[in-house]
Design an enzyme around this catalytic site. Structure first.
Site, PDB file in Angstrom:
ATOM      1  CG  ASP A  44      -1.718  -1.077   1.356  1.00  0.00           C
ATOM      2  OD1 ASP A  44      -2.220  -1.476   0.093  1.00  0.00           O
ATOM      3  OD2 ASP A  44      -2.106  -1.909   2.377  1.00  0.00           O
ATOM      4  CE  LYS A  53       2.416  -2.583  -4.378  1.00  0.00           C
ATOM      5  NZ  LYS A  53       2.147  -2.154  -2.676  1.00  0.00           N
ATOM      6  N   GLY A  89      -4.572  -4.159  -3.751  1.00  0.00           N
ATOM      7  CA  GLY A  89      -5.539  -3.228  -4.140  1.00  0.00           C
ATOM      8  C   GLY A  89      -4.590  -2.055  -4.612  1.00  0.00           C
ATOM      9  CG  HIS A  90      -2.093  -2.231  -7.060  1.00  0.00           C
ATOM     10  ND1 HIS A  90      -1.091  -2.611  -7.742  1.00  0.00           N
ATOM     11  CD2 HIS A  90      -1.632  -2.480  -5.749  1.00  0.00           C
ATOM     12  CE1 HIS A  90      -0.495  -3.573  -7.054  1.00  0.00           C
ATOM     13  NE2 HIS A  90      -0.678  -3.415  -5.949  1.00  0.00           N
ATOM     14  CD  GLN A 137       0.734  -8.797  -2.783  1.00  0.00           C
ATOM     15  OE1 GLN A 137       1.354  -9.735  -3.417  1.00  0.00           O
ATOM     16  NE2 GLN A 137      -0.413  -8.840  -2.975  1.00  0.00           N
TER      17      GLN A 137
HETATM   18  P1  GDP Z   1      -0.755   0.269  -3.482  1.00  0.00           P
HETATM   19  O1  GDP Z   1      -1.398  -0.899  -3.171  1.00  0.00           O
HETATM   20  O2  GDP Z   1       0.712   0.452  -3.260  1.00  0.00           O
HETATM   21  O3  GDP Z   1      -1.181   0.537  -4.964  1.00  0.00           O
HETATM   22  O4  GDP Z   1      -1.420   1.517  -2.560  1.00  0.00           O
HETATM   23  P2  GDP Z   1      -3.003   1.555  -2.211  1.00  0.00           P
HETATM   24  O5  GDP Z   1      -3.423   2.140  -3.423  1.00  0.00           O
HETATM   25  O6  GDP Z   1      -3.396   0.346  -1.459  1.00  0.00           O
HETATM   26  O7  GDP Z   1      -2.928   2.831  -1.077  1.00  0.00           O
HETATM   27  C1  GDP Z   1      -2.268   4.127  -1.276  1.00  0.00           C
HETATM   28  C2  GDP Z   1      -3.259   5.086  -0.891  1.00  0.00           C
HETATM   29  O8  GDP Z   1      -2.702   6.419  -0.962  1.00  0.00           O
HETATM   30  C3  GDP Z   1      -4.492   5.195  -2.152  1.00  0.00           C
HETATM   31  O9  GDP Z   1      -5.570   5.727  -1.759  1.00  0.00           O
HETATM   32  C4  GDP Z   1      -3.777   6.427  -3.050  1.00  0.00           C
HETATM   33  O10 GDP Z   1      -4.780   7.235  -3.761  1.00  0.00           O
HETATM   34  C5  GDP Z   1      -3.235   7.185  -2.101  1.00  0.00           C
HETATM   35  N1  GDP Z   1      -1.920   8.027  -2.318  1.00  0.00           N
HETATM   36  C6  GDP Z   1      -0.948   7.518  -3.332  1.00  0.00           C
HETATM   37  N2  GDP Z   1      -0.028   8.532  -3.314  1.00  0.00           N
HETATM   38  C7  GDP Z   1      -0.432   9.623  -2.451  1.00  0.00           C
HETATM   39  C8  GDP Z   1       0.070  10.718  -1.947  1.00  0.00           C
HETATM   40  O11 GDP Z   1       1.127  11.152  -2.329  1.00  0.00           O
HETATM   41  N3  GDP Z   1      -0.547  11.440  -1.099  1.00  0.00           N
HETATM   42  C9  GDP Z   1      -1.918  11.012  -0.727  1.00  0.00           C
HETATM   43  N4  GDP Z   1      -2.520  11.794   0.296  1.00  0.00           N
HETATM   44  N5  GDP Z   1      -2.562  10.141  -1.108  1.00  0.00           N
HETATM   45  C10 GDP Z   1      -1.780   9.107  -2.064  1.00  0.00           C
HETATM   46  P1  IMO Z   2      -0.878  -4.266  -2.190  1.00  0.00           P
HETATM   47  O1  IMO Z   2      -0.359  -4.906  -3.639  1.00  0.00           O
HETATM   48  C1  IMO Z   2      -1.118  -4.590   2.237  1.00  0.00           C
HETATM   49  C2  IMO Z   2      -1.090  -8.766   3.697  1.00  0.00           C
HETATM   50  C3  IMO Z   2      -2.300  -9.075   4.424  1.00  0.00           C
HETATM   51  C4  IMO Z   2      -1.860  -9.957   5.589  1.00  0.00           C
HETATM   52  C5  IMO Z   2      -0.622 -10.687   4.871  1.00  0.00           C
HETATM   53  C6  IMO Z   2      -1.021 -12.103   4.272  1.00  0.00           C
HETATM   54  O2  IMO Z   2      -2.316  -3.647  -2.327  1.00  0.00           O
HETATM   55  O3  IMO Z   2       0.258  -3.229  -1.580  1.00  0.00           O
HETATM   56  P2  IMO Z   2      -2.500 -12.997   2.131  1.00  0.00           P
HETATM   57  O4  IMO Z   2      -4.173 -12.433   1.860  1.00  0.00           O
HETATM   58  O5  IMO Z   2      -1.854 -12.214   1.115  1.00  0.00           O
HETATM   59  O6  IMO Z   2      -2.398 -14.142   2.557  1.00  0.00           O
HETATM   60  O7  IMO Z   2      -2.324 -11.936   3.453  1.00  0.00           O
HETATM   61  O8  IMO Z   2      -0.102  -9.849   3.420  1.00  0.00           O
HETATM   62  N1  IMO Z   2      -1.388  -8.020   2.213  1.00  0.00           N
HETATM   63  C7  IMO Z   2      -1.308  -6.946   2.193  1.00  0.00           C
HETATM   64  N2  IMO Z   2      -1.203  -5.880   2.790  1.00  0.00           N
HETATM   65  N3  IMO Z   2      -1.057  -4.628   0.876  1.00  0.00           N
HETATM   66  C8  IMO Z   2      -1.289  -5.417   0.138  1.00  0.00           C
HETATM   67  O9  IMO Z   2      -1.139  -5.472  -1.342  1.00  0.00           O
HETATM   68  C9  IMO Z   2      -1.191  -6.746   0.674  1.00  0.00           C
HETATM   69  N4  IMO Z   2      -1.410  -8.234   0.262  1.00  0.00           N
HETATM   70  C10 IMO Z   2      -1.368  -8.763   1.340  1.00  0.00           C
HETATM   71  O10 IMO Z   2      -3.107  -7.821   5.346  1.00  0.00           O
HETATM   72  O11 IMO Z   2      -1.184  -9.108   6.505  1.00  0.00           O
HETATM   73 MG    MG Z   3      -2.735  -1.519  -1.682  1.00  0.00          MG
END
Ligand code: GDP
Ligand code: IMO
Ligand code: MG
Length: 426
Positions: free
Chosen positions: A13, A16, A40-41, A225
């Site tokens: 999270d 990415k 979840g991206h 991840q």
């Molecule tokens: P990922 O799994 O690495 O793609 O990240 P996620 O989408 O799960 O979580 C990142 C969250 O931060 C999302 O809600 C993005 O929209 C948000 N985000 C990404 N970059 C920034 C930033 O520079 N500032 C803020 N405030 N939010 C950001």
């Molecule tokens: P993105 O790509 C954050 C975490 C779960 C749990 C552990 C194992 O959005 O960054 P699983 O269901 O994979 O067996 O769970 O890994 N986890 C993540 N945490 N971002 C993710 O993906 C994750 N994918 C798995 O919360 O701790």
């Molecule tokens: Mg994510």
């Protein structure tokens, strides 16, 4: 090779999705090479928010080719739902723009049931998985009993493998996990339907990528991840069930290890984690709450509140080494506005020792106390900044110190969720 790898440098999270969407402008092909719909991206373009679980984050750029490679585990129901929703919005209307590996493994309903039941049985010791069946699917892959996309497409093979697997899984579900058994017919019929829907996208993606590389096409590999969730290098057993480091690109997409152009680590300006396991810089009080609220730190997949804490340079330095990072994209710097002082963890202390590395023992990592450096904060909002000079002096100082500690050049600073809210450095 004209290839760039993007990986998470922390516990996932990191942003990415945002960075891949941005870099996809300069790519022809975007490839997911590992994980599944545990990911979840999130992409924010203008007012439009898109959360992707399986489809690569190049999808919002028309004409880019999205590849789901062999290292990914695919829940066909989730993939079809994601695809349908995107198509309704006018994306991926050309079938040639999505390619799914015939060698990717398929998530079945028993994988999800096993994942959830095991977590329940673990009680307080649960890993906190996403409950999407990821671990049990990778287990079957390694046990050589998994069902691949190519098997799903062949009715006779699918029937035979599903019958055999279900017999064994039902014994496990009933006797060990105390769960109800699953019906063959319902699974078989549903998955035959999924096969018909997905067939047109299925191909030998490794061969496709080889040909694309030979043709000089630019490829972006999108990690899922984060490094600390890697099954080998993460905080085992509180990890996911696949390799998440940059090296996983080779096996997960079927490309050789030679000469990637860049390996970009995505890293938040603080740290978050969702699920259980050690987290040395976690802030359980008001600061953690503040980061969660301002950073909107709620899981993009499960909606769970993310645990939040200070930037941990020990972890990020480790991620830089494990991935061979050539650059770091620092995200969510804007979230720190108004916090003063800011803390950065530079080492750990436990059992009378000082650690500048992450100890392998989970128990020890749970005990460590972070050694912090403090830096002054800033108050102006950062979201309008597009050049380093636009940042307040204290924000520049904070970034410079993180860069020094990470021992890796920063190539991008993200100051907001929106695609354009970014400072490009290198
Ligand atoms: P990922 O799994 O690495 O793609 O990240 P996620 O989408 O799960 O979580 C990142 C969250 O931060 C999302 O809600 C993005 O929209 C948000 N985000 C990404 N970059 C920034 C930033 O520079 N500032 C803020 N405030 N939010 C950001
Ligand atoms: P993105 O790509 C954050 C975490 C779960 C749990 C552990 C194992 O959005 O960054 P699983 O269901 O994979 O067996 O769970 O890994 N986890 C993540 N945490 N971002 C993710 O993906 C994750 N994918 C798995 O919360 O701790
Ligand atoms: Mg994510």
């Amino acid at each position: 090779m004209p290839g760039v790898i993007v990986v998470g440098a922390q516990w996932g999270d990191e942003g990415k999705g945002k960075v891949v969407d941005l870099l996809a402008r300069d790519a022809d092909i975007v490839v997911r090479f590992g994980g599944g719909n545990n990911a979840g991206h999130t992409l924010l373009v203008g007012e439009e928010r898109t959360v992707l679980h399986l489809i690569p984050a190049g999808v919002l750029h028309q004409g880019k080719i999205c590849v789901i490679a062999n290292g990914v585990v695919i829940d066909p129901e989730v993939l079809i739902a994601e695809l349908t929703a995107l198509r309704q919005r006018g994306y991926l209307t050309d079938d040639a723009c999505l390619k799914i590996s015939d060698e990717a493994h398929v998530i079945l309903p028993y994988h999800k049931a096993i994942d959830l039941a095991r977590e329940r049985l673990r009680g307080k010791g649960e890993i906190g998985t996403t409950g999407r069946g990821i671990g049990p699917t990778y287990e079957d892959k390694m046990a050589r009993t998994g069902i691949r996309v190519v098997d799903l497409l062949d009715e006779a093979v699918f029937r035979e493998k599903l019958e055999r697997n279900l017999e064994e899984k039902n014994i496990y579900l009933r006797s060990i996990l105390k769960e109800p058994a699953m019906e063959f017919a319902a699974i078989f019929d549903a998955y035959r339907g999924y096969a018909d829907r997905l067939r047109r996208y299925v191909t030998d993606t490794a061969l496709y990528l080889h040909q694309a590389i030979d043709a000089g096409r630019r490829i972006l590999f999108e990690g899922a991840q984060g490094t600390m969730l890697d099954v080998d290098h993460g905080t085992y057993p509180y990890v996911t069930s696949s390799n998440t480091v940059a090296g996983a690109v080779c096996a997960g997409a079927g490309v050789g290890p030679g000469g990637f152009e860049a390996v970009v680590g995505i890293c938040k300006a603080y740290t978050t984690r969702v699920g259980n396991g050690p987290f040395p810089t976690e802030e359980r009080g008001a600061i953690g709450e503040r980061l969660r609220e301002t950073g909107d730190e709620f899981g993009a997949t499960t909606g769970r509140p993310r645990r939040c804490g200070w930037f941990d340079a020990v972890l990020v330095r480790r991620a830089a080494r494990l991935n061979g990072l050539t650059g770091i994209a620092l995200t969510k710097l804007d979230v720190l506005t108004g916090l003063d002082p800011l803390r950065i963890c530079v080492a750990y202390r436990a059992r009378g020792e000082r650690f500048e590395r992450v100890p392998a023992s989970t128990r020890l990592l749970e005990e460590v106390v972070p050694e912090y450096e403090e830096l002054p904060g800033w108050t102006p909002p950062l979201t309008a900044a597009r050049r380093l000079e636009d940042l307040p002096a204290n924000a520049r100082r904070y970034v410079a110190r993180l860069e020094e500690l990470a021992a890796t050049p920063f190539t991008m600073i993200s100051v907001g969720a929106e695609r354009e809210e970014t400072i490009i450095l290198g």
